[in-house]
Scaffold this motif. Sequence first.
Motif, PDB file in Angstrom:
ATOM      1  N   PHE A 120      31.581  37.161  32.631  1.00  0.00           N
ATOM      2  CA  PHE A 120      30.845  38.399  32.913  1.00  0.00           C
ATOM      3  C   PHE A 120      30.401  38.462  34.371  1.00  0.00           C
ATOM      4  O   PHE A 120      30.470  39.501  35.015  1.00  0.00           O
ATOM      5  N   TRP A 121      29.937  37.338  34.921  1.00  0.00           N
ATOM      6  CA  TRP A 121      29.511  37.306  36.318  1.00  0.00           C
ATOM      7  C   TRP A 121      30.690  37.598  37.248  1.00  0.00           C
ATOM      8  O   TRP A 121      30.574  38.391  38.182  1.00  0.00           O
ATOM      9  N   ALA A 122      31.841  36.990  36.972  1.00  0.00           N
ATOM     10  CA  ALA A 122      33.020  37.205  37.825  1.00  0.00           C
ATOM     11  C   ALA A 122      33.510  38.650  37.730  1.00  0.00           C
ATOM     12  O   ALA A 122      33.898  39.244  38.748  1.00  0.00           O
ATOM     13  N   GLU A 123      33.487  39.221  36.528  1.00  0.00           N
ATOM     14  CA  GLU A 123      33.915  40.613  36.389  1.00  0.00           C
ATOM     15  C   GLU A 123      32.969  41.560  37.107  1.00  0.00           C
ATOM     16  O   GLU A 123      33.396  42.525  37.735  1.00  0.00           O
ATOM     17  N   SER A 124      31.673  41.296  37.029  1.00  0.00           N
ATOM     18  CA  SER A 124      30.724  42.182  37.697  1.00  0.00           C
ATOM     19  C   SER A 124      30.859  42.077  39.218  1.00  0.00           C
ATOM     20  O   SER A 124      30.703  43.062  39.932  1.00  0.00           O
ATOM     21  N   ARG A 125      31.170  40.889  39.733  1.00  0.00           N
ATOM     22  CA  ARG A 125      31.372  40.748  41.178  1.00  0.00           C
ATOM     23  C   ARG A 125      32.665  41.421  41.613  1.00  0.00           C
ATOM     24  O   ARG A 125      32.741  41.972  42.710  1.00  0.00           O
ATOM     25  N   ALA A 126      33.679  41.375  40.782  1.00  0.00           N
ATOM     26  CA  ALA A 126      34.976  41.936  41.158  1.00  0.00           C
ATOM     27  C   ALA A 126      34.990  43.452  41.079  1.00  0.00           C
ATOM     28  O   ALA A 126      35.748  44.105  41.794  1.00  0.00           O
ATOM     29  N   THR A 127      34.150  44.041  40.241  1.00  0.00           N
ATOM     30  CA  THR A 127      34.221  45.487  40.032  1.00  0.00           C
ATOM     31  C   THR A 127      33.075  46.255  40.670  1.00  0.00           C
ATOM     32  O   THR A 127      33.030  47.469  40.562  1.00  0.00           O
ATOM     33  N   ARG A 128      32.131  45.578  41.344  1.00  0.00           N
ATOM     34  CA  ARG A 128      31.024  46.321  41.946  1.00  0.00           C
ATOM     35  C   ARG A 128      31.505  47.016  43.216  1.00  0.00           C
ATOM     36  O   ARG A 128      32.420  46.526  43.900  1.00  0.00           O
ATOM     37  N   PRO A 129      30.905  48.159  43.536  1.00  0.00           N
ATOM     38  CA  PRO A 129      31.333  48.852  44.759  1.00  0.00           C
ATOM     39  C   PRO A 129      30.875  48.075  45.993  1.00  0.00           C
ATOM     40  O   PRO A 129      29.799  47.486  46.012  1.00  0.00           O
ATOM     41  N   SER A 130      31.722  48.072  46.998  1.00  0.00           N
ATOM     42  CA  SER A 130      31.367  47.364  48.232  1.00  0.00           C
ATOM     43  C   SER A 130      30.454  48.248  49.082  1.00  0.00           C
ATOM     44  O   SER A 130      30.540  49.473  49.040  1.00  0.00           O
TER      45      SER A 130
END
Length: 68
Positions: A46-56
């Motif tokens: 979940f942490w990796a998915e949230s980091r990968a999909t958050r807007p920059s």
Amino acid sequence: MFSIISPRSACTMQPMTPHMDLPLSLLLAITVFFWLLAQAWTLIVFWAESRATRPSPPDAAEEEKRTP
């Protein structure tokens, strides 16, 4: 070692399974370990998915273009 026992024989064969009785405390410890491992793996995913999909965040150059 193989033996042939006729149906009329009074002898009975022992089961062919080895004795693999583990203590209940060991089985419980293994279960808890794998449960904790699964929980940790879920949190990491979940942490990796949230980091990968958050807007920059926008670049500084884009910010200067937007502000008049």
